[in-house]
Motif scaffolding. Structure first.
Motif, PDB file in Angstrom:
ATOM      1  N   THR A 106       0.842  -1.196   0.000  1.00 57.74           N
ATOM      2  CA  THR A 106       0.000   0.000   0.000  1.00 57.74           C
ATOM      3  C   THR A 106       0.874   1.241   0.000  1.00 57.74           C
ATOM      4  N   ASN A 107       0.225   2.381  -0.097  1.00 56.87           N
ATOM      5  CA  ASN A 107       0.955   3.648  -0.070  1.00 56.87           C
ATOM      6  C   ASN A 107       0.995   4.261   1.326  1.00 56.87           C
ATOM      7  N   SER A 108       0.535   3.541   2.334  1.00 55.77           N
ATOM      8  CA  SER A 108       0.596   4.056   3.697  1.00 55.77           C
ATOM      9  C   SER A 108       1.427   3.110   4.555  1.00 55.77           C
ATOM     10  N   ILE A 109       2.217   3.699   5.411  1.00 56.68           N
ATOM     11  CA  ILE A 109       3.092   2.960   6.321  1.00 56.68           C
ATOM     12  C   ILE A 109       2.695   3.365   7.728  1.00 56.68           C
ATOM     13  N   SER A 110       2.405   2.374   8.575  1.00 57.17           N
ATOM     14  CA  SER A 110       2.005   2.689   9.946  1.00 57.17           C
ATOM     15  C   SER A 110       3.180   2.488  10.889  1.00 57.17           C
ATOM     16  N   LEU A 111       3.319   3.416  11.822  1.00 52.52           N
ATOM     17  CA  LEU A 111       4.362   3.338  12.847  1.00 52.52           C
ATOM     18  C   LEU A 111       3.726   2.983  14.178  1.00 52.52           C
ATOM     19  N   ASN A 112       4.377   2.090  14.921  1.00 57.63           N
ATOM     20  CA  ASN A 112       3.893   1.680  16.238  1.00 57.63           C
ATOM     21  C   ASN A 112       4.412   2.634  17.298  1.00 57.63           C
ATOM     22  N   PRO A 113       3.523   3.172  18.146  1.00 58.16           N
ATOM     23  CA  PRO A 113       4.009   4.006  19.253  1.00 58.16           C
ATOM     24  C   PRO A 113       4.853   3.181  20.213  1.00 58.16           C
ATOM     25  N   LYS A 114       5.916   3.787  20.705  1.00 62.43           N
ATOM     26  CA  LYS A 114       6.822   3.111  21.635  1.00 62.43           C
ATOM     27  C   LYS A 114       6.644   3.757  23.000  1.00 62.43           C
ATOM     28  N   THR A 115       6.386   2.933  23.997  1.00 61.22           N
ATOM     29  CA  THR A 115       6.235   3.455  25.350  1.00 61.22           C
ATOM     30  C   THR A 115       7.533   3.251  26.105  1.00 61.22           C
ATOM     31  N   ASN A 116       7.963   4.280  26.754  1.00 59.77           N
ATOM     32  CA  ASN A 116       9.172   4.226  27.574  1.00 59.77           C
ATOM     33  C   ASN A 116       8.757   4.275  29.028  1.00 59.77           C
ATOM     34  N   THR A 117       9.274   3.376  29.810  1.00 61.41           N
ATOM     35  CA  THR A 117       8.980   3.397  31.233  1.00 61.41           C
ATOM     36  C   THR A 117      10.132   4.046  31.971  1.00 61.41           C
ATOM     37  N   LEU A 118       9.781   4.866  32.920  1.00 60.64           N
ATOM     38  CA  LEU A 118      10.775   5.558  33.724  1.00 60.64           C
ATOM     39  C   LEU A 118      10.819   4.927  35.104  1.00 60.64           C
ATOM     40  N   ASP A 119      11.961   5.018  35.750  1.00 65.00           N
ATOM     41  CA  ASP A 119      12.065   4.545  37.121  1.00 65.00           C
ATOM     42  C   ASP A 119      11.217   5.433  38.020  1.00 65.00           C
ATOM     43  N   GLU A 120      10.786   4.860  39.125  1.00 65.70           N
ATOM     44  CA  GLU A 120       9.955   5.630  40.035  1.00 65.70           C
ATOM     45  C   GLU A 120      10.776   6.694  40.725  1.00 65.70           C
ATOM     46  N   VAL A 121      10.114   7.776  41.076  1.00 67.27           N
ATOM     47  CA  VAL A 121      10.750   8.891  41.761  1.00 67.27           C
ATOM     48  C   VAL A 121      10.302   8.858  43.207  1.00 67.27           C
ATOM     49  N   VAL A 122      11.251   8.882  44.115  1.00 66.42           N
ATOM     50  CA  VAL A 122      10.947   8.854  45.534  1.00 66.42           C
ATOM     51  C   VAL A 122      11.151  10.253  46.086  1.00 66.42           C
ATOM     52  N   ILE A 123      10.115  10.780  46.696  1.00 71.66           N
ATOM     53  CA  ILE A 123      10.182  12.100  47.312  1.00 71.66           C
ATOM     54  C   ILE A 123      10.099  11.888  48.817  1.00 71.66           C
ATOM     55  N   SER A 124      11.109  12.332  49.516  1.00 72.49           N
ATOM     56  CA  SER A 124      11.120  12.159  50.962  1.00 72.49           C
ATOM     57  C   SER A 124      10.979  13.515  51.638  1.00 72.49           C
ATOM     58  N   SER A 125      10.569  13.476  52.885  1.00 67.47           N
ATOM     59  CA  SER A 125      10.338  14.714  53.612  1.00 67.47           C
ATOM     60  C   SER A 125      11.533  15.051  54.501  1.00 67.47           C
ATOM     61  N   THR A 126      12.717  14.979  53.962  1.00 67.12           N
ATOM     62  CA  THR A 126      13.905  15.342  54.725  1.00 67.12           C
ATOM     63  C   THR A 126      14.078  16.850  54.693  1.00 67.12           C
ATOM     64  N   GLU A 127      15.113  17.314  55.369  1.00 65.24           N
ATOM     65  CA  GLU A 127      15.363  18.746  55.464  1.00 65.24           C
ATOM     66  C   GLU A 127      15.791  19.325  54.116  1.00 65.24           C
ATOM     67  N   ASN A 128      15.402  20.531  53.873  1.00 65.22           N
ATOM     68  CA  ASN A 128      15.794  21.245  52.672  1.00 65.22           C
ATOM     69  C   ASN A 128      17.312  21.466  52.712  1.00 65.22           C
TER      70      ASN A 128
END
Length: 173
Positions: free
Chosen positions: A90-112
């Motif tokens: 055909t004259n159309s080419i389909s691209l598959n979306p790629k999902t990237n997973t990121l590592d989790e972000v840990v937010i702690s309540s320590t001192e600034n």
């Protein structure tokens, strides 16, 4: 005889048009999930990074099937696709979306950390005071005198200004 000549002429015309045509084909790049065109995708011809093009805002690009045998399509957020043009139906080419997973972000309540830095600055302010450190201090004395004797060449003004000063400044820092 005229019809035979006409038929041969038309046949030669069609054959010449076929052999000398550019054989350019327009292809469309679309997203496989929502079938929207993928604008400005990178297309590389025959695995040569110096040969290629990009799709336009509608996801369309042209390729010469006589010169190009293989294309590679890449776009951020999509899987890279390698295609042999002879296998393309055909004259159309389909691209598959790629999902990237990121590592989790840990937010702690320590001192600034800024508060810790400010506490250390306050604790060491006597140690880092520039007035207590010899390498940060020096004494400078400057004196500027403007007498005007050498500034004026007229003989009538020299006797008036001789021995007098127009401007004096002294600076101690």
């Amino acid at each position: 005889m005229k019809t035979l000549t006409l038929k041969l002429t038309l046949m030669c015309l069609f054959c010449c048009t076929y052999f000398f045509s550019q054989n350019n084909t327009k292809l469309l790049i679309i997203d496989e999930d929502n079938l929207e065109p993928v604008a400005f995708a990178n297309i590389i011809f025959n695995d040569n990074p110096k040969l290629g093009t990009i799709s336009d805002i509608d996801g369309v690009f042209s390729v010469n099937k006589m010169q190009v045998k293989r294309i590679t399509i890449s776009y951020i957020g999509y899987e890279t696709k390698h295609i042999l043009l002879k296998n393309l139906n055909t004259n159309s080419i389909s691209l598959n979306p790629k999902t990237n997973t990121l590592d989790e972000v840990v937010i702690s309540s320590t001192e600034n950390p800024a508060h810790r830095i400010i506490r250390h600055v306050i604790k060491n302010r006597a140690l880092n005071n520039p007035l207590n450190i010899n390498s940060f201090s020096y004494k400078s004395y400057n004196k500027v005198i403007l007498d005007g004797v050498n500034a004026f060449n007229k003989d009538s003004i020299k006797p008036i200004l001789e021995g007098k000063h127009l401007f004096i400044t002294e600076t101690l820092s």
